[in-house]
Motif scaffolding. Structure first.
Motif, PDB file in Angstrom:
ATOM      1  N   ILE A  58       0.838  -1.201   0.000  1.00 27.83           N
ATOM      2  CA  ILE A  58       0.000   0.000   0.000  1.00 27.83           C
ATOM      3  C   ILE A  58       0.874   1.253   0.000  1.00 27.83           C
ATOM      4  O   ILE A  58       0.801   2.079  -0.899  1.00 27.83           O
ATOM      5  CB  ILE A  58      -0.953   0.020   1.207  1.00 27.83           C
ATOM      6  CG1 ILE A  58      -2.046  -1.032   1.020  1.00 27.83           C
ATOM      7  CG2 ILE A  58      -1.593   1.405   1.352  1.00 27.83           C
ATOM      8  CD1 ILE A  58      -3.077  -1.038   2.125  1.00 27.83           C
ATOM      9  N   SER A  64       0.789   5.469  -3.356  1.00 25.45           N
ATOM     10  CA  SER A  64      -0.195   4.621  -2.693  1.00 25.45           C
ATOM     11  C   SER A  64      -0.586   3.448  -3.588  1.00 25.45           C
ATOM     12  O   SER A  64      -0.983   3.643  -4.740  1.00 25.45           O
ATOM     13  CB  SER A  64      -1.451   5.426  -2.346  1.00 25.45           C
ATOM     14  OG  SER A  64      -2.484   4.564  -1.906  1.00 25.45           O
ATOM     15  N   HIS A  87      -0.461  -3.044   7.141  1.00 25.42           N
ATOM     16  CA  HIS A  87      -1.571  -2.238   7.617  1.00 25.42           C
ATOM     17  C   HIS A  87      -2.840  -3.070   7.759  1.00 25.42           C
ATOM     18  O   HIS A  87      -3.329  -3.613   6.769  1.00 25.42           O
ATOM     19  CB  HIS A  87      -1.801  -1.106   6.619  1.00 25.42           C
ATOM     20  CG  HIS A  87      -2.662  -0.013   7.138  1.00 25.42           C
ATOM     21  ND1 HIS A  87      -2.634   0.401   8.436  1.00 25.42           N
ATOM     22  CD2 HIS A  87      -3.588   0.751   6.510  1.00 25.42           C
ATOM     23  CE1 HIS A  87      -3.506   1.392   8.590  1.00 25.42           C
ATOM     24  NE2 HIS A  87      -4.095   1.606   7.439  1.00 25.42           N
ATOM     25  N   MET A  92      -8.694   0.663   6.001  1.00 24.74           N
ATOM     26  CA  MET A  92      -7.847   0.430   4.841  1.00 24.74           C
ATOM     27  C   MET A  92      -8.268  -0.839   4.102  1.00 24.74           C
ATOM     28  O   MET A  92      -8.298  -0.870   2.863  1.00 24.74           O
ATOM     29  CB  MET A  92      -6.381   0.320   5.262  1.00 24.74           C
ATOM     30  CG  MET A  92      -5.406   0.460   4.106  1.00 24.74           C
ATOM     31  SD  MET A  92      -5.455   2.098   3.348  1.00 24.74           S
ATOM     32  CE  MET A  92      -4.481   3.047   4.509  1.00 24.74           C
ATOM     33  N   GLU A  95     -11.489  -0.071   2.209  1.00 28.20           N
ATOM     34  CA  GLU A  95     -11.251   0.745   1.021  1.00 28.20           C
ATOM     35  C   GLU A  95     -10.624  -0.084  -0.096  1.00 28.20           C
ATOM     36  O   GLU A  95     -11.008   0.040  -1.264  1.00 28.20           O
ATOM     37  CB  GLU A  95     -10.355   1.937   1.344  1.00 28.20           C
ATOM     38  CG  GLU A  95     -10.151   2.850   0.141  1.00 28.20           C
ATOM     39  CD  GLU A  95      -9.336   4.097   0.446  1.00 28.20           C
ATOM     40  OE1 GLU A  95      -9.218   4.944  -0.453  1.00 28.20           O
ATOM     41  OE2 GLU A  95      -8.823   4.223   1.571  1.00 28.20           O
ATOM     42  N   LEU A 159      -5.728   9.940   3.714  1.00 25.13           N
ATOM     43  CA  LEU A 159      -5.245   8.836   4.539  1.00 25.13           C
ATOM     44  C   LEU A 159      -3.728   8.723   4.461  1.00 25.13           C
ATOM     45  O   LEU A 159      -3.059   8.422   5.449  1.00 25.13           O
ATOM     46  CB  LEU A 159      -5.894   7.522   4.086  1.00 25.13           C
ATOM     47  CG  LEU A 159      -7.319   7.268   4.579  1.00 25.13           C
ATOM     48  CD1 LEU A 159      -7.920   6.059   3.866  1.00 25.13           C
ATOM     49  CD2 LEU A 159      -7.350   7.061   6.084  1.00 25.13           C
ATOM     50  N   THR A 163      -1.309   9.152   7.647  1.00 29.41           N
ATOM     51  CA  THR A 163      -0.353   8.111   8.024  1.00 29.41           C
ATOM     52  C   THR A 163       1.049   8.695   8.184  1.00 29.41           C
ATOM     53  O   THR A 163       1.785   8.358   9.118  1.00 29.41           O
ATOM     54  CB  THR A 163      -0.327   6.983   6.980  1.00 29.41           C
ATOM     55  OG1 THR A 163      -1.631   6.418   6.877  1.00 29.41           O
ATOM     56  CG2 THR A 163       0.654   5.884   7.379  1.00 29.41           C
ATOM     57  N   LEU A 213      -3.423   3.195  12.344  1.00 30.58           N
ATOM     58  CA  LEU A 213      -2.679   3.796  11.242  1.00 30.58           C
ATOM     59  C   LEU A 213      -1.181   3.922  11.500  1.00 30.58           C
ATOM     60  O   LEU A 213      -0.462   4.423  10.666  1.00 30.58           O
ATOM     61  CB  LEU A 213      -3.251   5.184  10.918  1.00 30.58           C
ATOM     62  CG  LEU A 213      -4.628   5.160  10.264  1.00 30.58           C
ATOM     63  CD1 LEU A 213      -5.148   6.578  10.097  1.00 30.58           C
ATOM     64  CD2 LEU A 213      -4.571   4.486   8.906  1.00 30.58           C
ATOM     65  N   ALA A 216       1.840   1.729   9.014  1.00 34.00           N
ATOM     66  CA  ALA A 216       1.180   1.240   7.808  1.00 34.00           C
ATOM     67  C   ALA A 216       2.218   0.788   6.811  1.00 34.00           C
ATOM     68  O   ALA A 216       3.219   1.427   6.593  1.00 34.00           O
ATOM     69  CB  ALA A 216       0.334   2.353   7.198  1.00 34.00           C
TER      70      ALA A 216
END
Length: 217
Positions: A58, A64, A87, A92, A95, A159, A163, A213, A216
């Motif tokens: 991720i 990302s 993570h 997460m 999503e 996000l 993070t 978080l 991650a």
């Protein structure tokens, strides 16, 4: 001869990719066709090889893996994606699945889980590591809390910045890594605090820690 399922590995750590490749090389029905260190390079390799499966981290520096999943779903819907990350937050995982990921594995998983996930995808099934599947099921049963709904409303970029803030990166460092102005990063931080209902960065970090978080991957 049976055609092997082709795989693209995406991770910004060479040793991590080497470890995953070593595991896959031991599987008879799968073959690593290419590697990439970030989403942009990954899309280039996907265009060249059109692999059956993309295994991606991720968080890769300023990039990302969730953005990669989104683009692949739109441009290469036939390519399945596996998230392999440190993570484990519900937000997460949710999503990633909403964006179209076919599997979500934790980096702490047993090596055998990778083979299980790959075979599940070949069967057009979804696979989640037990640690995250339990959370997803519990969340489905109880429904999202008010705080979780707030996190669900955050964009992938928000996000990502959150993070980085939790991981003690300052405005200047975040701006440099994401190729943004410090003013833009500050604006994102202010929006995060407003959306999550906190008044300072310390409260923002504490809330993020509560939702997993930190660290991650």
């Amino acid at each position: 001869m049976k055609r092997k399922t082709t795989i693209l590995l995406v991770d910004d750590h060479v040793l991590v990719r080497a470890g995953i490749r070593s595991l896959i090389d031991q599987l008879d029905d799968f073959f690593v066709i290419a590697e990439a260190s970030d989403p942009d390079a990954a899309l280039h390799e996907v265009a060249r090889h059109v692999p059956d499966i993309v295994v991606t981290d991720i968080t890769m520096g300023a990039h990302s893996g969730l953005d990669l999943v989104r683009v692949l779903k739109a441009q290469y819907p036939q390519v399945a994606t596996i998230i392999l990350s440190m993570h484990a937050s519900e937000e997460m995982v949710t999503e990633a699945l909403q964006l179209g990921a076919s599997a979500y594995l934790l980096k702490e998983s047993a090596p055998a889980e990778l083979e299980i996930a790959l075979n599940a995808i070949v069967r057009r099934e979804t696979y989640l590591s037990p640690q995250v599947s339990t959370k997803v099921i519990e969340r489905f049963v109880r429904g999202p809390s008010a705080e979780q709904k707030q996190f669900q409303s955050l964009t992938a970029r928000q996000l990502q910045i959150l993070t980085m803030i939790v991981n003690r990166k300052g405005t200047k460092e975040i701006a440099f890594e994401l190729d943004l102005s410090e003013k833009t990063v500050a604006a994102h931080r202010a929006q995060l605090m407003e959306r999550l209902g906190v008044r300072d960065v310390v409260s923002l970090v504490l809330l993020a820690v509560k939702h997993g978080l930190v660290g991650a991957g």
